[in-house]
Scaffold this motif. Structure first.
Motif, PDB file in Angstrom:
ATOM      1  N   LYS A  31     -88.809  57.941 -54.053  1.00 35.36           N
ATOM      2  CA  LYS A  31     -88.348  59.228 -54.567  1.00 35.36           C
ATOM      3  C   LYS A  31     -86.828  59.199 -54.600  1.00 35.36           C
ATOM      4  CE  LYS A  31     -90.625  61.516 -51.361  1.00 35.36           C
ATOM      5  NZ  LYS A  31     -91.634  60.580 -50.841  1.00 35.36           N
ATOM      6  N   ALA A  32     -86.238  59.734 -55.661  1.00 34.17           N
ATOM      7  CA  ALA A  32     -84.786  59.679 -55.784  1.00 34.17           C
ATOM      8  C   ALA A  32     -84.249  60.961 -56.381  1.00 34.17           C
ATOM      9  CB  ALA A  32     -84.372  58.497 -56.655  1.00 34.17           C
ATOM     10  N   ALA A  33     -82.960  61.195 -56.137  1.00 34.52           N
ATOM     11  CA  ALA A  33     -82.281  62.353 -56.715  1.00 34.52           C
ATOM     12  C   ALA A  33     -80.799  62.043 -56.837  1.00 34.52           C
ATOM     13  CB  ALA A  33     -82.486  63.595 -55.846  1.00 34.52           C
ATOM     14  N   LEU A  34     -80.161  62.703 -57.769  1.00 28.77           N
ATOM     15  CA  LEU A  34     -78.712  62.817 -57.778  1.00 28.77           C
ATOM     16  C   LEU A  34     -78.440  64.190 -57.181  1.00 28.77           C
ATOM     17  CD1 LEU A  34     -77.791  61.365 -61.279  1.00 28.77           C
ATOM     18  CD2 LEU A  34     -77.917  60.192 -59.068  1.00 28.77           C
ATOM     19  N   MET A  35     -77.628  64.245 -56.121  1.00 28.19           N
ATOM     20  CA  MET A  35     -77.515  65.453 -55.310  1.00 28.19           C
ATOM     21  C   MET A  35     -76.072  65.904 -55.201  1.00 28.19           C
ATOM     22  SD  MET A  35     -79.293  65.905 -51.583  1.00 28.19           S
ATOM     23  CE  MET A  35     -77.915  65.837 -50.443  1.00 28.19           C
ATOM     24  N   ASP A  36     -75.855  67.210 -55.307  1.00 26.82           N
ATOM     25  CA  ASP A  36     -74.493  67.720 -55.183  1.00 26.82           C
ATOM     26  C   ASP A  36     -74.140  67.958 -53.717  1.00 26.82           C
ATOM     27  OD1 ASP A  36     -75.475  70.209 -54.361  1.00 26.82           O
ATOM     28  OD2 ASP A  36     -74.981  71.239 -56.224  1.00 26.82           O
ATOM     29  N   ARG A  37     -72.935  68.414 -53.479  1.00 31.89           N
ATOM     30  CA  ARG A  37     -72.405  68.594 -52.130  1.00 31.89           C
ATOM     31  C   ARG A  37     -73.230  69.597 -51.307  1.00 31.89           C
ATOM     32  NH1 ARG A  37     -69.288  66.563 -48.091  1.00 31.89           N
ATOM     33  NH2 ARG A  37     -67.617  65.946 -49.508  1.00 31.89           N
ATOM     34  N   HIS A  38     -73.918  70.509 -51.959  1.00 34.57           N
ATOM     35  CA  HIS A  38     -74.661  71.556 -51.267  1.00 34.57           C
ATOM     36  C   HIS A  38     -76.124  71.197 -51.031  1.00 34.57           C
ATOM     37  CE1 HIS A  38     -71.137  74.013 -51.895  1.00 34.57           C
ATOM     38  NE2 HIS A  38     -71.195  73.777 -53.190  1.00 34.57           N
ATOM     39  N   GLY A  39     -76.487  69.947 -51.347  1.00 32.47           N
ATOM     40  CA  GLY A  39     -77.866  69.524 -51.145  1.00 32.47           C
ATOM     41  C   GLY A  39     -78.796  69.898 -52.265  1.00 32.47           C
ATOM     42  N   VAL A  40     -78.244  70.253 -53.412  1.00 32.31           N
ATOM     43  CA  VAL A  40     -79.055  70.648 -54.562  1.00 32.31           C
ATOM     44  C   VAL A  40     -79.297  69.427 -55.456  1.00 32.31           C
ATOM     45  CG1 VAL A  40     -79.191  72.103 -56.616  1.00 32.31           C
ATOM     46  CG2 VAL A  40     -78.147  72.994 -54.509  1.00 32.31           C
ATOM     47  N   PRO A  41     -80.560  69.067 -55.732  1.00 31.05           N
ATOM     48  CA  PRO A  41     -80.834  67.946 -56.641  1.00 31.05           C
ATOM     49  C   PRO A  41     -80.462  68.318 -58.083  1.00 31.05           C
ATOM     50  CG  PRO A  41     -82.734  68.432 -55.240  1.00 31.05           C
ATOM     51  CD  PRO A  41     -81.794  69.586 -55.112  1.00 31.05           C
ATOM     52  N   LEU A  42     -79.660  67.464 -58.698  1.00 34.75           N
ATOM     53  CA  LEU A  42     -79.271  67.665 -60.093  1.00 34.75           C
ATOM     54  C   LEU A  42     -80.187  66.901 -61.046  1.00 34.75           C
ATOM     55  CD1 LEU A  42     -75.453  67.085 -59.501  1.00 34.75           C
ATOM     56  CD2 LEU A  42     -76.657  69.290 -59.565  1.00 34.75           C
ATOM     57  N   HIS A  43     -80.846  65.903 -60.503  1.00 35.62           N
ATOM     58  CA  HIS A  43     -81.764  65.072 -61.287  1.00 35.62           C
ATOM     59  C   HIS A  43     -82.709  64.424 -60.290  1.00 35.62           C
ATOM     60  CE1 HIS A  43     -83.353  62.042 -64.002  1.00 35.62           C
ATOM     61  NE2 HIS A  43     -82.917  61.078 -63.205  1.00 35.62           N
ATOM     62  N   GLN A  44     -84.000  64.332 -60.623  1.00 32.28           N
ATOM     63  CA  GLN A  44     -84.981  63.728 -59.736  1.00 32.28           C
ATOM     64  C   GLN A  44     -85.843  62.731 -60.496  1.00 32.28           C
ATOM     65  OE1 GLN A  44     -86.687  66.559 -56.644  1.00 32.28           O
ATOM     66  NE2 GLN A  44     -85.970  68.053 -58.163  1.00 32.28           N
ATOM     67  N   ALA A  45     -86.277  61.688 -59.785  1.00 32.92           N
ATOM     68  CA  ALA A  45     -87.104  60.660 -60.427  1.00 32.92           C
ATOM     69  C   ALA A  45     -87.927  59.946 -59.368  1.00 32.92           C
ATOM     70  CB  ALA A  45     -86.215  59.654 -61.167  1.00 32.92           C
ATOM     71  N   ARG A  46     -88.982  59.282 -59.824  1.00 36.27           N
ATOM     72  CA  ARG A  46     -89.841  58.493 -58.938  1.00 36.27           C
ATOM     73  C   ARG A  46     -90.159  57.158 -59.595  1.00 36.27           C
ATOM     74  NH1 ARG A  46     -93.467  61.781 -54.993  1.00 36.27           N
ATOM     75  NH2 ARG A  46     -92.475  63.834 -54.973  1.00 36.27           N
ATOM     76  N   ARG A  47     -90.338  56.140 -58.756  1.00 38.26           N
ATOM     77  CA  ARG A  47     -90.707  54.819 -59.236  1.00 38.26           C
ATOM     78  C   ARG A  47     -91.598  54.150 -58.190  1.00 38.26           C
ATOM     79  NH1 ARG A  47     -88.527  56.775 -62.820  1.00 38.26           N
ATOM     80  NH2 ARG A  47     -86.897  56.041 -64.235  1.00 38.26           N
ATOM     81  N   PRO A  48     -92.479  53.226 -58.598  1.00 40.62           N
ATOM     82  CA  PRO A  48     -93.224  52.427 -57.611  1.00 40.62           C
ATOM     83  C   PRO A  48     -92.303  51.416 -56.945  1.00 40.62           C
ATOM     84  CG  PRO A  48     -93.696  51.673 -59.832  1.00 40.62           C
ATOM     85  CD  PRO A  48     -92.854  52.917 -59.984  1.00 40.62           C
ATOM     86  N   THR A  49     -92.641  51.020 -55.737  1.00 41.12           N
ATOM     87  CA  THR A  49     -91.813  50.024 -55.042  1.00 41.12           C
ATOM     88  C   THR A  49     -92.082  48.614 -55.546  1.00 41.12           C
ATOM     89  OG1 THR A  49     -93.465  49.754 -53.299  1.00 41.12           O
ATOM     90  CG2 THR A  49     -91.726  51.378 -52.920  1.00 41.12           C
ATOM     91  N   GLY A  50     -93.286  48.372 -56.037  1.00 40.88           N
ATOM     92  CA  GLY A  50     -93.645  47.016 -56.453  1.00 40.88           C
ATOM     93  C   GLY A  50     -93.916  46.101 -55.284  1.00 40.88           C
ATOM     94  N   ARG A  51     -94.395  46.663 -54.176  1.00 39.82           N
ATOM     95  CA  ARG A  51     -94.587  45.835 -52.969  1.00 39.82           C
ATOM     96  C   ARG A  51     -95.676  44.787 -53.146  1.00 39.82           C
ATOM     97  NH1 ARG A  51     -97.809  49.171 -48.270  1.00 39.82           N
ATOM     98  NH2 ARG A  51     -99.638  49.748 -49.491  1.00 39.82           N
ATOM     99  N   ASP A  52     -96.593  44.988 -54.122  1.00 37.54           N
ATOM    100  CA  ASP A  52     -97.641  43.998 -54.360  1.00 37.54           C
ATOM    101  C   ASP A  52     -97.063  42.676 -54.859  1.00 37.54           C
ATOM    102  OD1 ASP A  52     -96.964  45.684 -56.598  1.00 37.54           O
ATOM    103  OD2 ASP A  52     -98.533  44.667 -57.744  1.00 37.54           O
TER     104      ASP A  52
END
Length: 321
Positions: free
Chosen positions: A15-36
């Motif tokens: 899980k990922a986000a671009l986050m501002d100084r106040h802890g507010v996500p400006l953009h969010q995204a998800r990806r698989p880890t590819g651990r297999d």
């Protein structure tokens, strides 16, 4: 717009986000880890995802992320920036902070333990906001805790602070993978309740959530399984309360999704065990599965502030000859 990259690396997904100084996500995204595809593939996936997020920030906000924070499972050396060990990811001694800093063109990077990152977020943005001293307990596949002290999370001398799941509450209990018997997480984790309820009801596909629903219906077998888990959890928590004296206990993780079906009997069981200890407020976590990612972003801002402070100190040094 100034922002940081926040990454929470799990066993199967990120899980990922671009986050501002106040802890507010400006953009969010998800990806698989590819651990297999193996441990090195997971590292490559993390680096590629971070680079993708950096490019998004440049494109959408006109500048790259000022810093990055990454939360990972397992044993983490926060100070050295090394993912020491993770069974889920197959990692051993991965210098992830250095690799990410290189991929992100030298941006400051912070690396932290996923549970401690979740506790940091709950402390600053969630159920622990405004509380100086708290214990964040996550009831998932295992049980672990984050110790909140004055706006920070205590990591311990060797990065192992908060392993409340390995407090022995039933010395004659089941073996634990850690080598002890009767550890708290063998009795009161979501995985333990799932195992015990599946055996009690005869359905191998039954889950802890199913047990909680059966408890709400008054099923005697479910009540017995649930009560045993709550009693074990209360015993473990009282040990933690005696040592740490937190004013607040924040309960999160999969088992906590049962809400008051868990919290009401837990409060009663803890109160019944206290003697001289002050009774804490026991509250549900507020941030859900976003906590680790948000905590990683907070780590990134802390890292950026530390780098700025170091530079300021260096600028103030006077050299005399």
């Amino acid at each position: 717009m100034r922002h940081v990259i926040a990454l929470d690396v799990g066993g199967t997904g990120m899980k990922a986000a671009l986050m501002d100084r106040h802890g507010v996500p400006l953009h969010q995204a998800r990806r698989p880890t590819g651990r297999d595809r193996g441990p090195q593939s997971v590292v490559a996936s993390v680096l590629d995802f971070a680079a993708e997020l950096r490019a998004y920030g440049i494109r959408e906000f006109g500048e790259p992320a000022a810093a990055a924070g990454v939360a990972v499972p397992g044993v983490v050396d926060d100070a050295a920036g090394v993912a020491v060990y993770s069974a889920n990811l197959g990692w051993r001694d991965v210098p992830l902070r250095a690799a990410l800093a290189e991929r992100l063109s030298g941006a400051p990077v912070a690396l932290g333990h996923d549970l401690r990152c979740g506790g940091l977020a709950e402390g600053r943005l969630g159920a622990g906001r405004g509380r100086d001293r708290f214990l964040f307990v996550a009831l998932g596949t295992g049980i672990a805790a984050a110790i909140g002290l004055g706006g920070r999370i205590e990591a311990g001398a060797n990065g192992g602070a908060g392993e409340i799941g390995h407090i022995v509450v039933r010395p004659d209990g089941l073996p634990c993978p850690c080598g002890q018997r009767g550890c708290l997480e063998t009795l009161a984790s979501a995985a333990a309740v799932t195992r015990l309820w599946a055996a009690a009801c005869g359905d191998p596909a039954a889950t802890a959530a199913d047990c909680a629903q059966a408890v709400e219906r008054g099923d005697p077998a479910a009540v017995a399984v649930w009560t045993a888990a709550v009693d074990a959890l209360a015993d473990g928590l009282v040990t933690g309360l005696t040592l740490l004296d937190p004013g607040t206990v924040i309960v999160g993780g999969g088992l906590a999704e049962a809400g008051e079906t868990l919290l009401t009997p837990l409060r009663e069981a803890v109160a019944a065990r206290l003697t001289f200890q002050r009774e804490p407020e026991i509250v549900p976590a507020a941030l859900g599965d976003a906590a680790g990612c948000l905590g990683a972003g907070l780590l990134a801002w802390d890292r950026l502030d530390a780098v700025h402070d170091d530079l300021t100190v260096d600028d103030d040094v006077e050299v005399s000859g």
